[in-house]
Design a protein around this motif. Sequence first.
Motif, PDB file in Angstrom:
ATOM      1  N   ALA A  45      41.093  16.835  15.846  1.00 14.98           N
ATOM      2  CA  ALA A  45      40.597  16.935  14.344  1.00 14.98           C
ATOM      3  C   ALA A  45      39.100  16.106  14.460  1.00 14.98           C
ATOM      4  O   ALA A  45      37.950  16.262  14.316  1.00 14.98           O
ATOM      5  CB  ALA A  45      41.175  16.348  13.140  1.00 14.98           C
ATOM      6  N   GLU A  48      36.661  18.133  16.702  1.00 10.32           N
ATOM      7  CA  GLU A  48      36.437  18.958  16.194  1.00 10.32           C
ATOM      8  C   GLU A  48      35.436  18.515  14.664  1.00 10.32           C
ATOM      9  O   GLU A  48      35.104  19.786  14.324  1.00 10.32           O
ATOM     10  CB  GLU A  48      37.158  19.874  15.671  1.00 10.32           C
ATOM     11  CG  GLU A  48      37.988  20.451  17.029  1.00 10.32           C
ATOM     12  CD  GLU A  48      38.593  21.866  16.010  1.00 10.32           C
ATOM     13  OE1 GLU A  48      38.866  22.686  15.059  1.00 10.32           O
ATOM     14  OE2 GLU A  48      38.842  22.783  17.174  1.00 10.32           O
ATOM     15  N   ARG A  50      36.522  17.641  11.561  1.00  6.34           N
ATOM     16  CA  ARG A  50      36.882  18.535  10.580  1.00  6.34           C
ATOM     17  C   ARG A  50      37.967  17.973   9.629  1.00  6.34           C
ATOM     18  O   ARG A  50      39.220  17.662  10.909  1.00  6.34           O
ATOM     19  CB  ARG A  50      36.900  20.469  10.685  1.00  6.34           C
ATOM     20  CG  ARG A  50      38.054  20.385  11.659  1.00  6.34           C
ATOM     21  CD  ARG A  50      38.645  21.679  12.089  1.00  6.34           C
ATOM     22  NE  ARG A  50      39.413  22.156  13.263  1.00  6.34           N
ATOM     23  CZ  ARG A  50      41.037  21.640  13.443  1.00  6.34           C
ATOM     24  NH1 ARG A  50      41.091  21.352  11.716  1.00  6.34           N
ATOM     25  NH2 ARG A  50      41.796  21.705  14.191  1.00  6.34           N
ATOM     26  N   PRO A  51      39.243  18.213   8.832  1.00  8.12           N
ATOM     27  CA  PRO A  51      39.799  17.849   8.031  1.00  8.12           C
ATOM     28  C   PRO A  51      41.195  18.590   8.736  1.00  8.12           C
ATOM     29  O   PRO A  51      40.780  19.441   9.402  1.00  8.12           O
ATOM     30  CB  PRO A  51      39.543  18.447   6.507  1.00  8.12           C
ATOM     31  CG  PRO A  51      38.455  18.629   5.866  1.00  8.12           C
ATOM     32  CD  PRO A  51      37.458  18.584   7.705  1.00  8.12           C
ATOM     33  N   ASP A  52      42.076  17.967   8.831  1.00  5.47           N
ATOM     34  CA  ASP A  52      43.307  18.088   9.511  1.00  5.47           C
ATOM     35  C   ASP A  52      44.334  18.778   8.612  1.00  5.47           C
ATOM     36  O   ASP A  52      44.149  18.704   7.770  1.00  5.47           O
ATOM     37  CB  ASP A  52      43.653  17.048  10.733  1.00  5.47           C
ATOM     38  CG  ASP A  52      45.265  17.276  10.387  1.00  5.47           C
ATOM     39  OD1 ASP A  52      46.093  18.561  10.864  1.00  5.47           O
ATOM     40  OD2 ASP A  52      45.832  17.081  11.648  1.00  5.47           O
ATOM     41  N   SER A  57      42.852  12.822   7.236  1.00  7.34           N
ATOM     42  CA  SER A  57      42.113  12.591   7.921  1.00  7.34           C
ATOM     43  C   SER A  57      41.206  11.390   8.228  1.00  7.34           C
ATOM     44  O   SER A  57      40.118  11.759   9.182  1.00  7.34           O
ATOM     45  CB  SER A  57      40.562  13.697   8.540  1.00  7.34           C
ATOM     46  OG  SER A  57      41.736  14.881   8.703  1.00  7.34           O
ATOM     47  N   TRP A  64      36.925   9.195  15.847  1.00  2.00           N
ATOM     48  CA  TRP A  64      35.763  10.282  16.411  1.00  2.00           C
ATOM     49  C   TRP A  64      34.492   9.010  16.159  1.00  2.00           C
ATOM     50  O   TRP A  64      33.745   8.984  16.998  1.00  2.00           O
ATOM     51  CB  TRP A  64      35.409  10.846  14.941  1.00  2.00           C
ATOM     52  CG  TRP A  64      33.738  11.295  14.646  1.00  2.00           C
ATOM     53  CD1 TRP A  64      33.784  12.918  15.190  1.00  2.00           C
ATOM     54  CD2 TRP A  64      32.674  11.425  14.537  1.00  2.00           C
ATOM     55  NE1 TRP A  64      32.351  13.130  15.694  1.00  2.00           N
ATOM     56  CE2 TRP A  64      31.920  12.220  14.540  1.00  2.00           C
ATOM     57  CE3 TRP A  64      32.296  10.764  13.109  1.00  2.00           C
ATOM     58  CZ2 TRP A  64      30.651  12.061  13.900  1.00  2.00           C
ATOM     59  CZ3 TRP A  64      31.208  10.209  12.384  1.00  2.00           C
ATOM     60  CH2 TRP A  64      30.380  10.694  12.699  1.00  2.00           C
ATOM     61  N   TYR A 219      36.958  13.455  -0.012  1.00  2.27           N
ATOM     62  CA  TYR A 219      37.440  14.483   0.995  1.00  2.27           C
ATOM     63  C   TYR A 219      37.179  15.751   0.153  1.00  2.27           C
ATOM     64  O   TYR A 219      37.574  16.721   1.170  1.00  2.27           O
ATOM     65  CB  TYR A 219      38.909  13.164   1.251  1.00  2.27           C
ATOM     66  CG  TYR A 219      39.056  13.568   2.719  1.00  2.27           C
ATOM     67  CD1 TYR A 219      39.051  13.319   3.911  1.00  2.27           C
ATOM     68  CD2 TYR A 219      40.826  14.656   2.101  1.00  2.27           C
ATOM     69  CE1 TYR A 219      39.748  14.248   4.549  1.00  2.27           C
ATOM     70  CE2 TYR A 219      41.150  15.146   2.736  1.00  2.27           C
ATOM     71  CZ  TYR A 219      41.124  15.033   4.688  1.00  2.27           C
ATOM     72  OH  TYR A 219      40.963  15.934   5.563  1.00  2.27           O
ATOM     73  N   TRP A 222      35.239  17.909   1.405  1.00  5.37           N
ATOM     74  CA  TRP A 222      34.700  18.141   2.655  1.00  5.37           C
ATOM     75  C   TRP A 222      36.269  19.254   2.902  1.00  5.37           C
ATOM     76  O   TRP A 222      36.455  20.435   3.510  1.00  5.37           O
ATOM     77  CB  TRP A 222      35.167  16.942   3.324  1.00  5.37           C
ATOM     78  CG  TRP A 222      35.267  17.338   4.765  1.00  5.37           C
ATOM     79  CD1 TRP A 222      33.744  17.980   5.450  1.00  5.37           C
ATOM     80  CD2 TRP A 222      35.863  16.339   6.169  1.00  5.37           C
ATOM     81  NE1 TRP A 222      34.266  17.687   6.874  1.00  5.37           N
ATOM     82  CE2 TRP A 222      35.256  16.854   7.121  1.00  5.37           C
ATOM     83  CE3 TRP A 222      36.407  15.016   5.515  1.00  5.37           C
ATOM     84  CZ2 TRP A 222      35.348  16.303   8.319  1.00  5.37           C
ATOM     85  CZ3 TRP A 222      36.723  14.598   7.012  1.00  5.37           C
ATOM     86  CH2 TRP A 222      36.375  14.596   8.333  1.00  5.37           C
ATOM     87  N   GLU A 226      35.890  24.087   4.123  1.00  4.98           N
ATOM     88  CA  GLU A 226      36.376  24.044   5.423  1.00  4.98           C
ATOM     89  C   GLU A 226      37.618  24.995   5.032  1.00  4.98           C
ATOM     90  O   GLU A 226      38.057  26.241   5.801  1.00  4.98           O
ATOM     91  CB  GLU A 226      37.323  22.496   6.244  1.00  4.98           C
ATOM     92  CG  GLU A 226      37.628  22.994   7.601  1.00  4.98           C
ATOM     93  CD  GLU A 226      36.478  23.578   8.406  1.00  4.98           C
ATOM     94  OE1 GLU A 226      37.085  24.166   9.332  1.00  4.98           O
ATOM     95  OE2 GLU A 226      35.220  22.973   8.055  1.00  4.98           O
ATOM     96  N   TYR A 227      38.629  24.650   3.702  1.00  4.24           N
ATOM     97  CA  TYR A 227      39.258  25.234   3.884  1.00  4.24           C
ATOM     98  C   TYR A 227      39.419  26.388   2.583  1.00  4.24           C
ATOM     99  O   TYR A 227      40.456  26.902   2.325  1.00  4.24           O
ATOM    100  CB  TYR A 227      41.218  25.042   3.790  1.00  4.24           C
ATOM    101  CG  TYR A 227      40.861  24.040   5.218  1.00  4.24           C
ATOM    102  CD1 TYR A 227      41.394  24.880   6.275  1.00  4.24           C
ATOM    103  CD2 TYR A 227      41.049  22.527   5.278  1.00  4.24           C
ATOM    104  CE1 TYR A 227      41.592  23.752   7.556  1.00  4.24           C
ATOM    105  CE2 TYR A 227      41.152  22.165   6.724  1.00  4.24           C
ATOM    106  CZ  TYR A 227      41.175  22.599   7.411  1.00  4.24           C
ATOM    107  OH  TYR A 227      41.317  22.313   8.860  1.00  4.24           O
TER     108      TYR A 227
END
Length: 496
Positions: A45, A48, A50-52, A57, A64, A219, A222, A226-227
Motif C-alpha cells: 500500500a 503504490e 493506495r488504500p489497503d 492505511s 510512504w 479517507y 479516497w 479507489e474501490y
Amino acid sequence: MRVRPLLPHLPFAGVLAVAVWIRAVAVLAYPAPLWFGDSPGYLEAAVEFRPDPTRPSGYPILLWLLKPFHSFGLMVSVQHAVGVLTGVLVYALVWRAGRAALPVADGKPWRVWLPGAAAALLTVPVLIPAHQVALEHMLMSDSLFAFLLLAAVAAVLWRRRPVWWLGALAGVLTACATLTRTAGLPLIALVLLAMLVRRAGRTACAAAAVAFVLPVAGYLVWFHAEYGQYKLAKADQVFLYGRTAAFADCRVIRPRPELAIMCPKRSDPRISRSFSVMWTPDSPFRRIPGWVYGEEGNRLAGEFAWAAIKAQPADYAEVVVRDTLRAFAWQRQPYPTPWTWLQYEFPEGEAWSDRQARLAERYGGDGETRVVRPWAGVVLAYQDHMVMPGTILGVLLLGGLAGAVPHARSNGRWRLARPVRHWTAGALLPWGTSLALLVIPAATADFDYRYVMPAVPFACVALGLALFPPRRPPRVPAPREESRPAARAKIEAESG
C-alpha cells in the motif's frame, strides 16, 4: 533544602538511557524490520500509495513518507523513536500530575523527588520490556497507533479544562489513530466524554468532533475513489466472522442454505478456530470468489456473524471475557497458532521470501531480515530476561481503578464523592482506553499478543493519575470582623 531543577528527573534519565541503548543495539543487530503476515500488505500500500483493502492505511502513509530515503534501517529507527516518545509522554503526564498534587514546600524535599521517581517507575513497562522493543522493530502499525492515541489522551489531560485547540488536537490525533487501526474508531466517544467530565466548553468539544470527522471523511472519499465504497476497509465484516467462529454452532444458528458454507471447521486443533476460518485451507473463503477481499465473502461473513451473536449471545460474551483475560496470564501461550506468538520476538535466524524481496526492491532498500553478531547476542540475552508478564498489566489496571480510594478520607472524615470526582476527571480516560484496547480485539477479531502491548502505556498513566491526590485549593482566611463601635467610627470618618 534547594534542589537543582534537573535532579528530580534523574530516575527517568536512567530508564531512558537503558531504553535508548537497547533500541540502538537492536538496530545494529537487525538492520531491517521484522516481517509479519500483514507486513507485505502494508508495504505494498505504501509503494503504490493506495488504500489497503483489508485495513486502514495510516501506517502505510508513514512508510510512504519515508520511502524517498530508501532505508529500512531508517524505518525501524523512526519506529523506535516513536516508542521512546510514548514513554516520554507517560512520564510527562504522571510527573505533571504529581507536581500539581504535591507542591514544593520548605523542609519537605521528598515532594520534589516523589513525582519524578513515581513517573519514572511507571515508564518501565513501556520502555524496557523486550516485547515492546520487538513490536517497534516490526513492519507493523501497532507502535504508531499507541503513540497517536496516547498523544490524543495527553491533549485532553494537559490542562484541567481543555481549550478549543487542545480539543482539536485530540480529535485529529484520534482520527490518525483510527486511520492506523480501526480499534481507535469508538474511542472518540471516550475522548469526548472525558472532555465533558473535565468541563471543556462546547467550543472545545465541537472542535474535537470536527477535527476527528474531517480526516476520517477524507479517507473515506479516497477509499471510494479507489474501490467505489465509503469504508475504512473492504473486509469490515470478515474479522467479526472470525470472532464468532470460536463459538458458532450451526445446529443452534440454523443458517439458510446459502449461508451454510460459513459454518466453521477446524482440522488442526493447535490453531484457534478464529484463525483457522480466516487463513488456513479450512477457511470457507477459499470457496468464495475474491477470498476475504471479495464483496460476496464479506456479505456472507457479516450475515453469519450477526446471526451467531443473536442466536448465542451468552457464548459470545463468554468468548470475549475469556480472550480478554488471556492478556493477564503470567506466561505467554502458543496462541492463536504455535508459531504466531513467536513472531513477536527477535529471531535467532533469518527468513526471507520472494514476495518480501520483490516488495523491498520496489520500496527501495534492503529489507531482508539480517542477524548481525555480536549485537544480536546482546538483544537475545536481553530478550531472555527483560520480559513483562501479563499479570503486571492486570495489576496496573486494578491499581488504576482503585488507586483513588485512599483519597476518600480527608480531615478525619470519609468523603466518597471526592475520589470518584478525582478518578473520573483524570484516570478515567487512560484507564478506559487501556481496557478498550484489550476488549475491542477480543470482541471483534481474536486475541493476539500484539494487541496487548499498546494497552500498557494507558494503564501506566491511569495508575499514576489515580495515585496522586487532587490538589486542594489553598485556604483563604476569612476577614476579621470589626467591632460595631469601630465600624461606626470608620463610617463617620469616611462620610466627613
